[in-house]
Every structure is written in structure tokens, then in C-alpha cells.
Design a protein around this motif. Sequence first.
Motif, PDB file in Angstrom:
ATOM      1  N   ILE A 101      -6.480   5.915  -8.133  1.00  0.00           N
ATOM      2  CA  ILE A 101      -5.109   5.559  -8.481  1.00  0.00           C
ATOM      3  C   ILE A 101      -4.684   6.275  -9.755  1.00  0.00           C
ATOM      4  CG2 ILE A 101      -3.581   3.654  -9.124  1.00  0.00           C
ATOM      5  CD1 ILE A 101      -5.564   1.835  -7.540  1.00  0.00           C
ATOM      6  N   ASP A 102      -3.544   6.959  -9.689  1.00  0.00           N
ATOM      7  CA  ASP A 102      -2.910   7.499 -10.881  1.00  0.00           C
ATOM      8  C   ASP A 102      -2.159   6.350 -11.541  1.00  0.00           C
ATOM      9  OD1 ASP A 102      -1.171   8.617 -12.748  1.00  0.00           O
ATOM     10  OD2 ASP A 102      -0.841  10.426 -11.592  1.00  0.00           O
ATOM     11  N   CYS A 103      -2.707   5.832 -12.637  1.00  0.00           N
ATOM     12  CA  CYS A 103      -2.148   4.633 -13.237  1.00  0.00           C
ATOM     13  C   CYS A 103      -0.834   4.894 -13.970  1.00  0.00           C
ATOM     14  CB  CYS A 103      -3.172   4.015 -14.190  1.00  0.00           C
ATOM     15  SG  CYS A 103      -4.687   3.513 -13.349  1.00  0.00           S
ATOM     16  N   ALA A 104      -0.492   6.160 -14.176  1.00  0.00           N
ATOM     17  CA  ALA A 104       0.789   6.497 -14.813  1.00  0.00           C
ATOM     18  C   ALA A 104       1.938   6.453 -13.815  1.00  0.00           C
ATOM     19  CB  ALA A 104       0.704   7.879 -15.457  1.00  0.00           C
ATOM     20  N   MET A 121       0.848  -1.185   0.000  1.00  0.00           N
ATOM     21  CA  MET A 121       0.000   0.000   0.000  1.00  0.00           C
ATOM     22  C   MET A 121       0.891   1.246   0.000  1.00  0.00           C
ATOM     23  SD  MET A 121      -3.244   0.860   2.432  1.00  0.00           S
ATOM     24  CE  MET A 121      -2.409   1.427   3.886  1.00  0.00           C
ATOM     25  N   THR A 122       0.452   2.269  -0.704  1.00  0.00           N
ATOM     26  CA  THR A 122       1.231   3.498  -0.797  1.00  0.00           C
ATOM     27  C   THR A 122       1.454   4.102   0.581  1.00  0.00           C
ATOM     28  OG1 THR A 122       0.267   3.917  -2.941  1.00  0.00           O
ATOM     29  CG2 THR A 122       1.310   5.777  -1.845  1.00  0.00           C
ATOM     30  N   ASN A 123       2.721   4.520   0.868  1.00  0.00           N
ATOM     31  CA  ASN A 123       2.986   5.078   2.186  1.00  0.00           C
ATOM     32  C   ASN A 123       2.567   6.540   2.247  1.00  0.00           C
ATOM     33  OD1 ASN A 123       5.062   6.637   1.039  1.00  0.00           O
ATOM     34  ND2 ASN A 123       6.595   5.033   1.441  1.00  0.00           N
ATOM     35  N   ARG A 124       2.707   7.142   3.461  1.00  0.00           N
ATOM     36  CA  ARG A 124       2.193   8.491   3.670  1.00  0.00           C
ATOM     37  C   ARG A 124       2.915   9.500   2.781  1.00  0.00           C
ATOM     38  NH1 ARG A 124       3.163  12.892   7.068  1.00  0.00           N
ATOM     39  NH2 ARG A 124       1.268  14.011   7.719  1.00  0.00           N
ATOM     40  N   ARG A 125       4.250   9.343   2.629  1.00  0.00           N
ATOM     41  CA  ARG A 125       4.998  10.293   1.821  1.00  0.00           C
ATOM     42  C   ARG A 125       4.529  10.248   0.362  1.00  0.00           C
ATOM     43  NH1 ARG A 125      11.385  10.205   2.331  1.00  0.00           N
ATOM     44  NH2 ARG A 125      10.735  10.964   4.388  1.00  0.00           N
ATOM     45  N   ALA A 126       4.360   9.033  -0.162  1.00  0.00           N
ATOM     46  CA  ALA A 126       3.888   8.916  -1.544  1.00  0.00           C
ATOM     47  C   ALA A 126       2.479   9.455  -1.683  1.00  0.00           C
ATOM     48  CB  ALA A 126       3.952   7.455  -1.991  1.00  0.00           C
ATOM     49  N   PHE A 127       1.661   9.199  -0.646  1.00  0.00           N
ATOM     50  CA  PHE A 127       0.280   9.692  -0.696  1.00  0.00           C
ATOM     51  C   PHE A 127       0.252  11.217  -0.746  1.00  0.00           C
ATOM     52  CE2 PHE A 127      -3.585  11.140   1.472  1.00  0.00           C
ATOM     53  CZ  PHE A 127      -4.550  10.479   0.732  1.00  0.00           C
ATOM     54  N   LEU A 128       1.031  11.864   0.119  1.00  0.00           N
ATOM     55  CA  LEU A 128       1.063  13.317   0.124  1.00  0.00           C
ATOM     56  C   LEU A 128       1.657  13.857  -1.176  1.00  0.00           C
ATOM     57  CD1 LEU A 128       2.201  13.981   3.805  1.00  0.00           C
ATOM     58  CD2 LEU A 128      -0.089  14.282   2.837  1.00  0.00           C
ATOM     59  N   GLY A 129       2.677  13.166  -1.681  1.00  0.00           N
ATOM     60  CA  GLY A 129       3.244  13.577  -2.957  1.00  0.00           C
ATOM     61  C   GLY A 129       2.230  13.490  -4.068  1.00  0.00           C
ATOM     62  N   GLY A 130       1.376  12.470  -3.997  1.00  0.00           N
ATOM     63  CA  GLY A 130       0.331  12.332  -5.006  1.00  0.00           C
ATOM     64  C   GLY A 130      -0.664  13.467  -4.946  1.00  0.00           C
ATOM     65  N   GLY A 187       1.427   5.157 -10.342  1.00  0.00           N
ATOM     66  CA  GLY A 187       1.202   4.212  -9.250  1.00  0.00           C
ATOM     67  C   GLY A 187       0.850   4.866  -7.940  1.00  0.00           C
ATOM     68  N   VAL A 188       0.710   6.178  -7.927  1.00  0.00           N
ATOM     69  CA  VAL A 188       0.402   6.904  -6.703  1.00  0.00           C
ATOM     70  C   VAL A 188      -1.101   6.836  -6.409  1.00  0.00           C
ATOM     71  CG1 VAL A 188       0.293   9.226  -5.698  1.00  0.00           C
ATOM     72  CG2 VAL A 188       2.374   8.452  -6.834  1.00  0.00           C
ATOM     73  N   GLY A 247      -3.948  -9.028 -24.191  1.00  0.00           N
ATOM     74  CA  GLY A 247      -3.779  -9.728 -22.931  1.00  0.00           C
ATOM     75  C   GLY A 247      -2.515  -9.414 -22.187  1.00  0.00           C
ATOM     76  N   ARG A 248      -1.793  -8.377 -22.608  1.00  0.00           N
ATOM     77  CA  ARG A 248      -0.549  -8.005 -21.947  1.00  0.00           C
ATOM     78  C   ARG A 248      -0.808  -6.994 -20.830  1.00  0.00           C
ATOM     79  NH1 ARG A 248       2.074  -7.031 -27.762  1.00  0.00           N
ATOM     80  NH2 ARG A 248       0.507  -5.391 -27.592  1.00  0.00           N
ATOM     81  N   GLU A 249      -0.064  -7.142 -19.738  1.00  0.00           N
ATOM     82  CA  GLU A 249      -0.193  -6.222 -18.607  1.00  0.00           C
ATOM     83  C   GLU A 249       0.456  -4.887 -18.963  1.00  0.00           C
ATOM     84  OE1 GLU A 249       2.228  -6.041 -14.658  1.00  0.00           O
ATOM     85  OE2 GLU A 249       0.666  -7.583 -14.437  1.00  0.00           O
ATOM     86  N   THR A 250      -0.253  -3.785 -18.684  1.00  0.00           N
ATOM     87  CA  THR A 250       0.298  -2.449 -18.936  1.00  0.00           C
ATOM     88  C   THR A 250       0.662  -1.728 -17.645  1.00  0.00           C
ATOM     89  OG1 THR A 250      -1.885  -1.409 -18.970  1.00  0.00           O
ATOM     90  CG2 THR A 250      -1.030  -2.250 -21.078  1.00  0.00           C
ATOM     91  N   PHE A 251       0.029  -2.079 -16.535  1.00  0.00           N
ATOM     92  CA  PHE A 251       0.443  -1.558 -15.233  1.00  0.00           C
ATOM     93  C   PHE A 251      -0.079  -2.473 -14.145  1.00  0.00           C
ATOM     94  CE2 PHE A 251      -3.637   0.633 -15.957  1.00  0.00           C
ATOM     95  CZ  PHE A 251      -4.301   0.391 -14.770  1.00  0.00           C
ATOM     96  N   SER A 252       0.532  -2.401 -12.973  1.00  0.00           N
ATOM     97  CA  SER A 252       0.111  -3.179 -11.809  1.00  0.00           C
ATOM     98  C   SER A 252       0.358  -2.336 -10.567  1.00  0.00           C
ATOM     99  CB  SER A 252       0.896  -4.488 -11.717  1.00  0.00           C
ATOM    100  OG  SER A 252       0.557  -5.192 -10.533  1.00  0.00           O
ATOM    101  N   ILE A 253      -0.704  -2.133  -9.766  1.00  0.00           N
ATOM    102  CA  ILE A 253      -0.616  -1.248  -8.593  1.00  0.00           C
ATOM    103  C   ILE A 253      -1.201  -1.981  -7.385  1.00  0.00           C
ATOM    104  CG2 ILE A 253      -1.413   0.936  -7.620  1.00  0.00           C
ATOM    105  CD1 ILE A 253      -1.524   1.933 -10.588  1.00  0.00           C
ATOM    106  N   PRO A 254      -0.493  -2.028  -6.256  1.00  0.00           N
ATOM    107  CA  PRO A 254      -0.970  -2.764  -5.084  1.00  0.00           C
ATOM    108  C   PRO A 254      -2.285  -2.207  -4.522  1.00  0.00           C
ATOM    109  CG  PRO A 254       1.364  -2.243  -4.875  1.00  0.00           C
ATOM    110  CD  PRO A 254       0.848  -1.450  -6.040  1.00  0.00           C
ATOM    111  N   LEU A 255      -3.089  -3.094  -3.962  1.00  0.00           N
ATOM    112  CA  LEU A 255      -4.282  -2.747  -3.199  1.00  0.00           C
ATOM    113  C   LEU A 255      -4.074  -3.190  -1.757  1.00  0.00           C
ATOM    114  CD1 LEU A 255      -7.151  -3.902  -5.623  1.00  0.00           C
ATOM    115  CD2 LEU A 255      -6.421  -1.556  -5.174  1.00  0.00           C
TER     116      LEU A 255
END
Length: 353
Positions: free
Chosen positions: A88-91, A1-10, A93-94, A50-58
Motif C-alpha cells: 500500500i502506498d500510504c500517501a 478494495m482498490t478497483n482495477r483502474r486505481a490498481f493500474l494507476g498505482g 491510498g493506492v 494516538g491520532r490517525e494519520t491515514f486509513s486504507i481499506p483492506l
Amino acid sequence: MTNRRAFLGGLIAAAGAPRLGWSAVGSPSFIAAAREPDGTYAIHGIDADGRETFSIPLPARGHAACGHPTRAEAIGFARRPGRFALVIDCATGVVLRHLEPPADRHFNGHGVYSKDGSTLFTSEQEIVGSAGHVGIWDTHSYTRLGSFPTTGLGPHEIRLMPDGARLVVANGGIETDDREKMNIDRMEPSLVYTDLSGRVLDKLILDPDLHQNSIRHLAIRPDGLVAFAMQWQGEQGAAMPLLGLHRMTETPILASAPLDEQLLMQGYAGSIAFAGNGGEVAITSPRGGRLHRFTPDGEFIASYARSDVCGLAALGDGYLASDGLGGLIALDHAGPRALNRTPSAWDNHLIAI
């Protein structure tokens, strides 16, 4: 999961920079939630091959997602009952926002953007009693604007009608305490059409002998034909219809396969989609390992056997299906063909962007 710093940066990035379009993340055609090999969860972008273009944790198991019509931005919804919906910003990951419903409600796994992307509508129910609501959010800052009742219990999927001016809501009709079903003997599933402010325009209630057939998932053809998938909550072994087709103010068509095939579905339709050309509609059953195809008039066409198949979306003139073993399968006039097998165990739905 995105941490606080990444969240605030987002949050800073979201406020001060233009948001990228879907081409910036490989132009995915679909979004899907999955369980990863290490037991964690993520949301993925998938292209038409069928190719993956991005993957972001939940942070926990996801159910479905929805993609913004222009921005590379997706909402990942918790499995019902859940209280997270991640913007989620899919570009990058934030996680731009962590949405929560009011304290007396939870999300029910689905949502949809307005046609211009300015508004998000979320499926919600009251924790006590399961009365349904549609939450309304402004997507510039993802602030909550309010909500309106679905006039039913346990709403699940919400879809935007092709004119962009109406919503259709699948009220499952089930009162739940966590995931325990409390009112199986007095269920009332319904299909409700509203305008974007919540004014009810039409409401379909199934006949009394089908009151235990929970309406769960929806597909809509460009001409406004609504297809709905059902999950039977009554006596096991009953061969009840699991597909409905409906236009506002008209009598629905309820469709079944031949008896042996219908029994193999085990009373459970997990996902639903129209083929890419709109000439047919299909439902899946992960319990039965079956995909059933029908004409728009409800006539059975054929079945396809695939272990744990559930996710389903339009692809070309046919479909893309996913299974819990990591498979992605294209089905069209040429027959089924495997596009890809991934280490991710795909969850219930493939959502087209």
C-alpha cells in the motif's frame, strides 16, 4: 478494495515517480489493522499521540503489517490463513501490488523488511502439513525471489535482528487444516535464527513438558535480547509461562506472574513489546483483559487491567496499547492514560515503523 483502474494507476505511478517518505503521511509511529464501524476492514497509521494519520481499506480482516524503513509504504497481511498481502502506498491510498504466495501455501499474518528496505520476508506455511517457509521478495518491483524452510510447523511472526544480518522466526509448532488444529498431542514449537539466505544459526526447542506452548509473537531489544510470547494449547486452567527471553545459544528464561494473575491470562499472550527504554518487557491477553510487565530477567513487575487489550508497542519510555473497543492507551512511569478512542475496533497488533 482498490478497483482495477486505481490498481493500474498505482503500477504506473510506482514505476515512474519517486516514492514519498513517511513525513508525507503525517509521520506515523505505528501501523494497525482494524474492523470499521460498518463491518469492513482497514489499515491505519497512528502517530505518537494516538491520532490517525491515514486509513486504507483492506479486502478482508487483517492481522499485522510492516512498514518500509524509508518509503511511505506498508504491507497489510491477511489474518492466518490468508492469501493476500497488499503493498500500500500510504500517501495516496493506492494498492501498488497484491502479493500472493505459491498455490500450495498461505501467508501467516506477518512479514518484515530488510534493514535497507530492498527485501521483504514473509511468514508462510504449506496448506497441507503446515511446514513453514520464509518467502523472499524484491521490493523494487515486489517480485518473488524464492523462499527457505523455517524447519518447523506453523511459523507466525518473523523479526529482523538488530544487526540486520539475521532473522528470528517463531514456529508455532501446530499443524492446521484451515484453522483446525491437528497435532496438539505432538506439537514442537521452536525459535529459529537464520541468516538472510535461510542458513540456520540456532534453534531453541522448548522442554517436552512445554511442547504445547505455541511460540507466536516476538520483540527484540537493540542489544539482541529476544522476547517471545506463547499461547498454551494444552489443558485449560493451567498456569503455564507465557513469556520467554532468549539470546542465541543460551538457555531461555521463562517468566510467569503470581498464580492469580497468571490464571487471569487464560493461557494466551496476544502481543509483546519491550518498553521504549528497554528496561522491561510486557505481554497482553485479550482473553483475560490483562497486560503483564516483567523485568528483562523475567521478574514480574505489575499488571494492568483493560478489556480486550492486545496491541502493544514501545512508546517513549513505556508502551502504547490498543484494545478491540477502539481505545489507545499510553503506559509509562506516570501510569496509564487514554490517548484516544476511535470508532475502529483495533485488531491484534500495533507495529512500530
